[in-house]
Design a protein around this motif. Sequence first.
Motif, PDB file in Angstrom:
ATOM      1  N   UNK A 114       7.969 -11.369  12.547  1.00 16.63           N
ATOM      2  CA  UNK A 114       8.401 -10.521  11.650  1.00 16.63           C
ATOM      3  C   UNK A 114       7.776 -10.840   9.855  1.00 16.63           C
ATOM      4  N   UNK A 115       7.399 -10.238   9.173  1.00 17.25           N
ATOM      5  CA  UNK A 115       7.252 -10.688   7.799  1.00 17.25           C
ATOM      6  C   UNK A 115       8.765 -10.908   6.780  1.00 17.25           C
ATOM      7  N   UNK A 116       9.872  -9.540   7.514  1.00 21.45           N
ATOM      8  CA  UNK A 116      10.428  -9.891   6.880  1.00 21.45           C
ATOM      9  C   UNK A 116      11.778  -8.948   7.795  1.00 21.45           C
ATOM     10  N   UNK A 117      12.145  -7.420   7.752  1.00 15.79           N
ATOM     11  CA  UNK A 117      12.558  -7.264   9.139  1.00 15.79           C
ATOM     12  C   UNK A 117      12.134  -5.973   9.793  1.00 15.79           C
ATOM     13  N   UNK A 118      12.504  -5.658  10.346  1.00 17.41           N
ATOM     14  CA  UNK A 118      11.977  -4.963  12.180  1.00 17.41           C
ATOM     15  C   UNK A 118      11.108  -3.719  11.710  1.00 17.41           C
ATOM     16  N   UNK A 119      11.751  -3.626  10.783  1.00 15.90           N
ATOM     17  CA  UNK A 119      11.226  -1.497  10.084  1.00 15.90           C
ATOM     18  C   UNK A 119      10.569  -1.236   8.348  1.00 15.90           C
ATOM     19  N   UNK A 120       9.445  -1.030   8.439  1.00 16.52           N
ATOM     20  CA  UNK A 120       9.260  -0.584   7.137  1.00 16.52           C
ATOM     21  C   UNK A 120       9.174   0.272   6.792  1.00 16.52           C
ATOM     22  N   UNK A 121       9.776   0.770   5.819  1.00 17.48           N
ATOM     23  CA  UNK A 121      10.151   2.274   5.166  1.00 17.48           C
ATOM     24  C   UNK A 121       9.171   2.767   3.558  1.00 17.48           C
ATOM     25  N   UNK A 122       8.294   3.933   4.199  1.00 14.22           N
ATOM     26  CA  UNK A 122       7.900   4.721   2.701  1.00 14.22           C
ATOM     27  C   UNK A 122       8.905   5.489   2.021  1.00 14.22           C
ATOM     28  N   UNK A 123       8.871   5.726   1.095  1.00 10.80           N
ATOM     29  CA  UNK A 123       9.993   6.839   0.437  1.00 10.80           C
ATOM     30  C   UNK A 123       8.650   7.689  -0.538  1.00 10.80           C
ATOM     31  N   UNK A 124       9.288   9.115  -0.653  1.00 11.70           N
ATOM     32  CA  UNK A 124       8.567  10.417  -1.132  1.00 11.70           C
ATOM     33  C   UNK A 124       9.691  11.087  -1.630  1.00 11.70           C
ATOM     34  N   UNK A 125       9.326  11.516  -2.799  1.00 14.94           N
ATOM     35  CA  UNK A 125       9.885  12.644  -3.196  1.00 14.94           C
ATOM     36  C   UNK A 125       9.130  14.083  -2.769  1.00 14.94           C
ATOM     37  N   UNK A 126       9.949  15.194  -2.142  1.00 17.24           N
ATOM     38  CA  UNK A 126       8.972  16.328  -2.240  1.00 17.24           C
ATOM     39  C   UNK A 126      10.139  17.519  -2.524  1.00 17.24           C
ATOM     40  N   UNK A 127       9.718  18.086  -3.993  1.00 17.69           N
ATOM     41  CA  UNK A 127      10.727  19.342  -3.847  1.00 17.69           C
ATOM     42  C   UNK A 127      12.483  18.612  -4.618  1.00 17.69           C
TER      43      UNK A 127
END
Length: 196
Positions: free
Chosen positions: A81-94
């Motif tokens: 793992x370069x950092x954490x076990x999960x990587x998240x993307x953030x999006x804004x919809x409405x």
Amino acid sequence: MDDIVRQALAKWPNVPHCTGWLLLDRRGDWRLRDDDAQAAGALGSPIRHAALIGFIARNYACDEHGQWFFQNGPQRVYVELAYTPWIVRLAATDGRLALTDHTGRAFEPGEAWLDDAGGVLFSDAASPARVAALHDHDLDLFADHADFDATPPVLRWRADAALPLATIACADVPAQFGFVASPAERARDAAADGHD
């Protein structure tokens, strides 16, 4: 876990584990690391084959020691793992924010942190909690919805809800969230101590 993986495990239950060859980078990309990449401490080559990425995502799990792995048929391939076990993307919809993890699943945050390297972490309410680093391309969107003047700072997550932003040191993240960043290093240390 895929049925074909379960069948392979039943047929060949004692295939040795593999370490060092697969890495999850800080942008949620899987990378193959040959001997040269491992020796150089390089990230390795990104995997671009969509079917393989999907197969890894469906068979990604954690063992009882906090080591993340990809169950490749009968062989467990531990993930660096370069950092954490999960990587998240953030999006804004409405006007609403949403997180999606690197495997394509929704990630509902329960807590959020600012780390000492300028990154953002989220954990969910699962048991045990999953911890995810925010993809660096989404830091501007995050900043647009954060109130750093509040005490404590908050992320305006929903119109009626804000997530307080705690602080954390990058070096403390694996211990706080119970995961092993480098199963290969752990295996080398265990072998050196005579504990296979």
